[in-house]
Scaffold this motif. Structure first.
Motif, PDB file in Angstrom:
ATOM      1  N   LYS A 378       0.853  -1.201   0.000  1.00 32.96           N
ATOM      2  CA  LYS A 378       0.000   0.000   0.000  1.00 32.96           C
ATOM      3  C   LYS A 378       0.889   1.252   0.000  1.00 32.96           C
ATOM      4  O   LYS A 378       0.628   2.229  -0.709  1.00 32.96           O
ATOM      5  N   ARG A 381       2.216   2.030  -3.284  1.00 30.64           N
ATOM      6  CA  ARG A 381       1.219   2.746  -4.109  1.00 30.64           C
ATOM      7  C   ARG A 381       1.036   4.193  -3.650  1.00 30.64           C
ATOM      8  O   ARG A 381       0.738   5.069  -4.469  1.00 30.64           O
ATOM      9  N   ARG A 442      -4.788   1.950  -4.687  1.00 29.76           N
ATOM     10  CA  ARG A 442      -4.137   2.123  -3.383  1.00 29.76           C
ATOM     11  C   ARG A 442      -5.096   1.699  -2.256  1.00 29.76           C
ATOM     12  O   ARG A 442      -4.744   0.947  -1.355  1.00 29.76           O
TER      13      ARG A 442
END
Ligand code: HEM
Length: 451
Positions: A378, A381, A442
């Protein structure tokens, strides 16, 4: 056992020669791709040399002069006169030549299309159209520039490695000893844009090995296996953190404004055409074995298999529940080399996915390690959004402001709309509504964590 070994159990990570995944270089080939096609196809290579030497500008470049337009038109006239070279024999029987063939033809194609004046229709001449469709058919990828042309099959050593490794094998390229073979602009910024992805591919090889080890342990599934998986996932989180650093490092040698105005425009596919023009492949209707392509999105690192593999392995689902339309990520599979696509398909079909293993194991340390790996992805991203803002959203807004100011001077009544503001949403190279799309991927990654 190395990740080169053949598939040895039903849920093993599918690596090995059949999938073109190498134990040292992952989705990149272990040796530099060939630099030039044999003599039969020399005309393509020579035409590409001429385009590169021509230093052309795109047809919509703000600083395009009449002389620039004439020079690119005289190159295009030569392309139109070029014969339709055969796609057969050595070319079709050798994957290495086919890859170079795709690279050369798609660079020619993008040079041709993007240097055209903005007010003419896009007719790709037979001399490029027929061979690019044929080569793409054999490779089973679309007939335009892909991530594999700009990154996977477009690298070389900067300086030749000093010696072969002791067992006589090939050494993986060093991350700081890479260069690109072909670029549109000749700018270091463009090369750095490609090499940033290449370094991520190479550094990602350790994640592939960790996945293989994890899947082997899941097969065993006892207490010791759970401890080992937990350790592998912790290491995977730190590898993904390094991928993030490599991504952010693109800023060191790739200037956002130069990238936005001098590099990125070359990548546009049919679905990013400013005037929504169709790409017509001349002569396709006369060829029994060919048909016009259905969808032509420009190259995007969204076609990088390593990022898809991380998603599949960790269980990030990009398919919207409320839509029958394939997600961008699944659309991008068709742009990947066929064997890499098969690799991902095999991995997705794993009957015992990691995420359900973690849920059923009910082990706190294991859960924490898994969540750390997902969090790292995450955060990769998050960093990617920073990069997209720096390299696309910011420059697009600035360019729009300049255009608005210019238009206002010409006609004070006009009210042009900047891209990404109140008008059409800003598009990614792959044709996405990019701000919304990047936020979605994301958020989906973050939502994969188990509470
Ligand atoms: C200057 C560098 C970069 C820029 C400006 C950039 C920009 C973008 C944009 C605009 C998209 C939206 C999809 C599209 O329409 O193409 C995208 C998607 C994507 N990019 Fe990049 N990118 C960069 C570097 C990278 C690198 C180095 C990687 C990793 C190899 C990467 C991985 C991805 C992935 C996996 C997607 C799909 C969406 C997602 O997974 O979040 N990008 N990128």
């Amino acid at each position: 056992m190395t990740i080169d070994s053949s598939i040895h159990q039903e849920n093993a990570i599918p690596v090995g020669q059949v999938f073109d995944v190498d134990s040292r270089t992952g989705f990149m080939p272990p040796q530099p791709p060939i630099r030039r096609l044999p003599a039969t196809w020399e005309e393509w290579e020579a035409m590409l040399d001429a385009a590169i030497a021509g230093g052309f500008k795109c047809g919509d470049a703000a600083d395009l002069t009449e002389e620039d337009a004439e020079r690119s038109e005289s190159w295009r006239a030569q392309v139109r006169k070029m014969p339709v070279l055969p796609v057969n024999g050595a070319l079709t029987s050798c994957p290495l030549l086919l890859r170079r063939g795709h690279l050369v033809l798609t660079f020619l194609l993008h040079y041709y299309v993007q240097t055209l004046p903005v007010d003419v229709s896009i007719l790709i001449p037979r001399s490029i159209a027929i061979p690019v469709l044929r080569v793409s058919n054999v490779l089973d990828i679309p007939p335009l520039l892909t991530f594999s042309d700009t990154v996977l099959y477009n690298w070389d050593h900067k300086t030749a490695p000093s010696s072969a490794n002791p067992d006589g094998g090939v050494e993986a390229p060093q991350l700081d000893n890479l260069r690109s073979q072909t670029t549109f602009s000749g700018l270091a910024d463009e090369e750095e844009f490609y090499l940033c992805s290449a370094r991520i591919e190479l550094r990602g090889v350790e994640a592939l090995e960790l996945m293989r080890q994890t899947m082997d342990e899941m097969f065993v599934g006892d207490e010791i296996a759970v401890r080992r998986i937990s350790a592998y996932l912790k290491t995977m989180a730190s590898v993904i953190n390094e991928l993030k650093t490599l991504l952010l490092d693109v800023r060191k040698q790739c200037d956002p404004e130069r990238y936005y105005s001098l590099v990125r425009p070359w990548f546009r596919g049919e679905d990013s055409d400013l005037k929504k023009r169709k790409w017509v492949f001349e002569g396709v209707e006369d060829e029994q074995d060919l048909s016009p392509p259905r969808e032509l999105s420009g190259p995007s690192a969204g076609q990088s298999s390593i990022v898809h593999v991380l998603d599949v392995f960790l269980g990030v689902d990009h398919q919207s529940k409320n839509s029958d339309k394939p997600s961008f990520m699944s659309r991008m599979l068709t742009y990947m080399p066929r064997n890499h696509r098969l690799f991902l398909k095999h991995l997705s079909a794993n009957p015992r996915p990691l995420r359900s293993f973690i849920v059923s194991a009910q082990d706190e340390e294991l859960l924490d390690s898994y969540n750390k790996a997902v969090l790292a992805l995450k955060e990769f991203r998050d960093a990617h959004m920073i990069i997209a803002t720096l390299y696309i959203i910011g420059p697009a807004r600035r360019a729009a402001r300049v255009a608005m100011a210019g238009a206002a001077q010409i006609d004070s009544g006009a009210e042009p709309t900047p891209p990404g503001k109140a008008g059409e949403p800003l598009k990614g190279t792959g044709g996405t509504d990019l701000v919304k799309f990047l936020k979605d991927t994301r958020n989906r990654t973050g939502a994969t964590m188990i509470s």
